[in-house]
Design a protein around this motif. Sequence first.
Motif, PDB file in Angstrom:
ATOM      1  N   THR A   1       7.410 -12.104 -11.946  1.00  0.00           N
ATOM      2  CA  THR A   1       6.879 -13.468 -11.994  1.00  0.00           C
ATOM      3  C   THR A   1       5.925 -13.794 -10.859  1.00  0.00           C
ATOM      4  OG1 THR A   1       8.835 -14.287 -10.800  1.00  0.00           O
ATOM      5  CG2 THR A   1       8.893 -14.375 -13.219  1.00  0.00           C
ATOM      6  N   SER A   2       6.063 -13.117  -9.706  1.00  0.00           N
ATOM      7  CA  SER A   2       5.205 -13.483  -8.572  1.00  0.00           C
ATOM      8  C   SER A   2       4.235 -12.387  -8.148  1.00  0.00           C
ATOM      9  CB  SER A   2       6.060 -13.887  -7.359  1.00  0.00           C
ATOM     10  OG  SER A   2       6.896 -12.834  -6.936  1.00  0.00           O
ATOM     11  N   LEU A   3       4.357 -11.198  -8.722  1.00  0.00           N
ATOM     12  CA  LEU A   3       3.399 -10.116  -8.465  1.00  0.00           C
ATOM     13  C   LEU A   3       2.593  -9.828  -9.734  1.00  0.00           C
ATOM     14  CD1 LEU A   3       2.183  -7.842  -6.715  1.00  0.00           C
ATOM     15  CD2 LEU A   3       4.119  -6.408  -7.399  1.00  0.00           C
TER      16      LEU A   3
ATOM     17  N   ASP B   1     -10.433   3.953   8.777  1.00  0.00           N
ATOM     18  CA  ASP B   1     -11.707   4.437   8.264  1.00  0.00           C
ATOM     19  C   ASP B   1     -12.000   3.850   6.890  1.00  0.00           C
ATOM     20  OD1 ASP B   1     -10.158   5.866   6.447  1.00  0.00           O
ATOM     21  OD2 ASP B   1     -10.242   7.714   7.621  1.00  0.00           O
ATOM     22  N   ALA B   2     -13.097   4.270   6.304  1.00  0.00           N
ATOM     23  CA  ALA B   2     -13.594   3.661   5.068  1.00  0.00           C
ATOM     24  C   ALA B   2     -12.724   3.971   3.859  1.00  0.00           C
ATOM     25  CB  ALA B   2     -15.026   4.135   4.805  1.00  0.00           C
ATOM     26  N   ARG B   3     -11.845   4.965   3.964  1.00  0.00           N
ATOM     27  CA  ARG B   3     -11.012   5.312   2.808  1.00  0.00           C
ATOM     28  C   ARG B   3      -9.575   4.813   2.965  1.00  0.00           C
ATOM     29  NH1 ARG B   3      -8.318  10.611   3.404  1.00  0.00           N
ATOM     30  NH2 ARG B   3      -8.526  11.281   5.562  1.00  0.00           N
ATOM     31  N   THR B   4      -9.384   3.766   3.749  1.00  0.00           N
ATOM     32  CA  THR B   4      -8.055   3.224   4.004  1.00  0.00           C
ATOM     33  C   THR B   4      -7.956   1.794   3.496  1.00  0.00           C
ATOM     34  OG1 THR B   4      -7.834   4.604   5.984  1.00  0.00           O
ATOM     35  CG2 THR B   4      -6.323   2.747   5.777  1.00  0.00           C
ATOM     36  N   VAL B   5      -6.824   1.478   2.851  1.00  0.00           N
ATOM     37  CA  VAL B   5      -6.576   0.117   2.379  1.00  0.00           C
ATOM     38  C   VAL B   5      -5.387  -0.475   3.126  1.00  0.00           C
ATOM     39  CG1 VAL B   5      -7.545   0.550   0.097  1.00  0.00           C
ATOM     40  CG2 VAL B   5      -5.095   0.905   0.478  1.00  0.00           C
ATOM     41  N   LEU B   6      -5.399  -1.797   3.240  1.00  0.00           N
ATOM     42  CA  LEU B   6      -4.329  -2.534   3.904  1.00  0.00           C
ATOM     43  C   LEU B   6      -3.623  -3.418   2.889  1.00  0.00           C
ATOM     44  CD1 LEU B   6      -6.198  -3.704   7.166  1.00  0.00           C
ATOM     45  CD2 LEU B   6      -4.686  -1.726   6.903  1.00  0.00           C
ATOM     46  N   LEU B   7      -2.317  -3.229   2.754  1.00  0.00           N
ATOM     47  CA  LEU B   7      -1.484  -4.060   1.882  1.00  0.00           C
ATOM     48  C   LEU B   7      -0.569  -4.881   2.770  1.00  0.00           C
ATOM     49  CD1 LEU B   7      -0.352  -1.302  -0.675  1.00  0.00           C
ATOM     50  CD2 LEU B   7      -2.409  -2.715  -0.779  1.00  0.00           C
ATOM     51  N   ALA B   8      -0.708  -6.200   2.734  1.00  0.00           N
ATOM     52  CA  ALA B   8       0.059  -7.070   3.625  1.00  0.00           C
ATOM     53  C   ALA B   8       1.187  -7.755   2.867  1.00  0.00           C
ATOM     54  CB  ALA B   8      -0.852  -8.114   4.258  1.00  0.00           C
ATOM     55  N   THR B   9       2.367  -7.760   3.464  1.00  0.00           N
ATOM     56  CA  THR B   9       3.518  -8.409   2.849  1.00  0.00           C
ATOM     57  C   THR B   9       3.312  -9.913   2.726  1.00  0.00           C
ATOM     58  OG1 THR B   9       5.940  -8.572   2.899  1.00  0.00           O
ATOM     59  CG2 THR B   9       4.799  -8.778   4.998  1.00  0.00           C
ATOM     60  N   THR B  10       4.156 -10.536   1.956  1.00  0.00           N
ATOM     61  CA  THR B  10       4.023 -11.959   1.658  1.00  0.00           C
ATOM     62  C   THR B  10       4.202 -12.833   2.899  1.00  0.00           C
ATOM     63  OG1 THR B  10       4.791 -13.699   0.161  1.00  0.00           O
ATOM     64  CG2 THR B  10       6.476 -12.284   1.107  1.00  0.00           C
ATOM     65  N   GLY B  11       3.691 -14.060   2.827  1.00  0.00           N
ATOM     66  CA  GLY B  11       3.868 -15.022   3.909  1.00  0.00           C
ATOM     67  C   GLY B  11       2.762 -14.976   4.934  1.00  0.00           C
TER      68      GLY B  11
ATOM     69  N   GLN C   1      -8.471  -4.920   1.279  1.00  0.00           N
ATOM     70  CA  GLN C   1      -7.260  -5.633   1.697  1.00  0.00           C
ATOM     71  C   GLN C   1      -6.644  -6.368   0.512  1.00  0.00           C
ATOM     72  OE1 GLN C   1      -8.789  -6.599   6.285  1.00  0.00           O
ATOM     73  NE2 GLN C   1      -8.501  -8.289   4.853  1.00  0.00           N
ATOM     74  N   LEU C   2      -5.304  -6.325   0.447  1.00  0.00           N
ATOM     75  CA  LEU C   2      -4.578  -7.069  -0.571  1.00  0.00           C
ATOM     76  C   LEU C   2      -3.458  -7.843   0.102  1.00  0.00           C
ATOM     77  CD1 LEU C   2      -3.783  -6.159  -4.146  1.00  0.00           C
ATOM     78  CD2 LEU C   2      -1.854  -6.886  -2.738  1.00  0.00           C
ATOM     79  N   TYR C   3      -3.329  -9.107  -0.265  1.00  0.00           N
ATOM     80  CA  TYR C   3      -2.362 -10.005   0.368  1.00  0.00           C
ATOM     81  C   TYR C   3      -1.296 -10.350  -0.666  1.00  0.00           C
ATOM     82  CZ  TYR C   3      -7.053 -10.457   2.260  1.00  0.00           C
ATOM     83  OH  TYR C   3      -8.328 -10.178   2.690  1.00  0.00           O
ATOM     84  N   MET C   4      -0.135  -9.725  -0.527  1.00  0.00           N
ATOM     85  CA  MET C   4       0.930  -9.970  -1.488  1.00  0.00           C
ATOM     86  C   MET C   4       1.433 -11.405  -1.352  1.00  0.00           C
ATOM     87  SD  MET C   4       4.533  -7.950  -1.963  1.00  0.00           S
ATOM     88  CE  MET C   4       3.898  -6.589  -2.942  1.00  0.00           C
ATOM     89  N   VAL C   5       1.630 -12.049  -2.469  1.00  0.00           N
ATOM     90  CA  VAL C   5       2.286 -13.357  -2.480  1.00  0.00           C
ATOM     91  C   VAL C   5       3.571 -13.199  -3.282  1.00  0.00           C
ATOM     92  CG1 VAL C   5       0.172 -14.696  -2.223  1.00  0.00           C
ATOM     93  CG2 VAL C   5       0.948 -14.097  -4.499  1.00  0.00           C
ATOM     94  N   GLY C   6       4.667 -13.808  -2.811  1.00  0.00           N
ATOM     95  CA  GLY C   6       5.934 -13.627  -3.501  1.00  0.00           C
ATOM     96  C   GLY C   6       6.412 -12.188  -3.429  1.00  0.00           C
ATOM     97  N   SER C   7       7.231 -11.802  -4.411  1.00  0.00           N
ATOM     98  CA  SER C   7       7.764 -10.433  -4.539  1.00  0.00           C
ATOM     99  C   SER C   7       8.196  -9.866  -3.191  1.00  0.00           C
ATOM    100  CB  SER C   7       6.746  -9.510  -5.210  1.00  0.00           C
ATOM    101  OG  SER C   7       5.460  -9.615  -4.660  1.00  0.00           O
TER     102      SER C   7
ATOM    103  N   VAL D   1      -3.247   4.669   2.448  1.00  0.00           N
ATOM    104  CA  VAL D   1      -2.609   3.396   2.136  1.00  0.00           C
ATOM    105  C   VAL D   1      -1.711   2.971   3.292  1.00  0.00           C
ATOM    106  CG1 VAL D   1      -1.092   2.170   0.533  1.00  0.00           C
ATOM    107  CG2 VAL D   1      -2.642   3.960  -0.327  1.00  0.00           C
ATOM    108  N   ILE D   2      -1.985   1.799   3.846  1.00  0.00           N
ATOM    109  CA  ILE D   2      -1.133   1.231   4.889  1.00  0.00           C
ATOM    110  C   ILE D   2      -0.412   0.017   4.320  1.00  0.00           C
ATOM    111  CG2 ILE D   2      -1.060   0.120   7.151  1.00  0.00           C
ATOM    112  CD1 ILE D   2      -3.470   1.746   7.981  1.00  0.00           C
ATOM    113  N   ALA D   3       0.920   0.086   4.290  1.00  0.00           N
ATOM    114  CA  ALA D   3       1.752  -1.023   3.836  1.00  0.00           C
ATOM    115  C   ALA D   3       2.320  -1.733   5.065  1.00  0.00           C
ATOM    116  CB  ALA D   3       2.880  -0.513   2.949  1.00  0.00           C
ATOM    117  N   ILE D   4       1.936  -2.993   5.242  1.00  0.00           N
ATOM    118  CA  ILE D   4       2.350  -3.768   6.421  1.00  0.00           C
ATOM    119  C   ILE D   4       3.540  -4.627   6.041  1.00  0.00           C
ATOM    120  CG2 ILE D   4       1.552  -5.287   8.255  1.00  0.00           C
ATOM    121  CD1 ILE D   4      -1.351  -4.698   7.114  1.00  0.00           C
TER     122      ILE D   4
END
Length: 379
Positions: free
Chosen positions: A80-82, A204-214, A229-235, A255-258
């Motif tokens: 429902t939130s992702l 570097d240019a081939r790295t993505v940042l995934l940020a936890t909710t809040g 960059q992707l900013y998780m909301v909820g989930s 892939v970096i998961a924060i």
Amino acid sequence: MLSMENFGDKLEQLGFNFYSGVPCSFLKPMINYSINKGQFVMAANEGDAVAIAAGATLGGAKSIFLCQNSGLTNAVSPLTSLNYTFEIPVLGFVSLRGEAGVADEPQHELMGTITDKLLTIMNVQNAILSTDETEALLQLEEANKIIENGQSFFFIVKKDTFSSVKLLQQEQGNGSKPNIKRSNRSCQSVKRIEALEALQQNIDARTVLLATTGVTGRELFELGHKENQLYMVGSMGCISSLGLGLALMKPNLNVIAIDGDGSLLMRMGSLATNAYYKPKNLYHLLLDNGLHESTGGQKTVSTNIDFLQIASGANYDVVEEINTLVDLEQSLTNWSTDSKLTFAYMKTEKGIKENLGRPTVTPKEVKESFMKFVEGYTN
């Protein structure tokens, strides 16, 4: 009864090549089939499986989620939130335990009567999967149209729908435990936003940042929105599972998961799943300030937890303590030059950026620009 081989072939023809889920006796043929094909990720729970499948979808896969209906409620948060919020479609197969008139265990009685209603309430289109093969394959084609239109679709699967599939020999995981790399620098007073800024500056240019909710995602956006960059909301708790699915689908992408302490505590079983599948291009960074800061600063129980020991016990390849921004920079350099599945732990100070805003782009817009960025990195 459906031939699982024929049904699986049809799924593959339609482009479905990634499965994640948890065990279910009704879905055993589909689980065994996908394990035999090397396309299945066994999750610690249903919510993690949804997030893993969503991550694979971000990487270009057409993903399948499998679960027993008794565990469907554990998947409600990411569904429902992702998936709904970002419009990340997943094809689901959920068993119908507790079907009226069919002998079953008492814990399945209620879910047997509300499975379809629960899916409908979540705006997930659904149907009972036919046991007639011609009709079932037509149902798949219709479901595929809905998936390709950006919406999820779930099949409800009754007992004995699929023919049996023998499970082939499975690989055993590596049980050796890594040594924890301790920092030789004294712990520095670092705020979360400072760590996030250091991440932006040292990838570097081939790295993505995934940020936890809040607050984590909001502060990362405040530092400057970028397509990687992707900013998780909820989930809440699903960020590293999302990263796992993406990393497995895109091995040439870093892939970096924060994560946050409250978030990781909510779904700590994800550590075991990440470490079992071991994508070397996944860097799992935990920023621990000991608080649920997004909701008013209530304490988490992280002061009682040794996350480094837990990650080591789960068998991440690299487990390290980050005490300073210099440590973080060096860790990222090491990972980019000699990639290994990494868990990095950094204690951060409390405090939110003053007048912190919220992302001014919609989750769907973030997803679309992110997927366009990711698309350029071939499998």
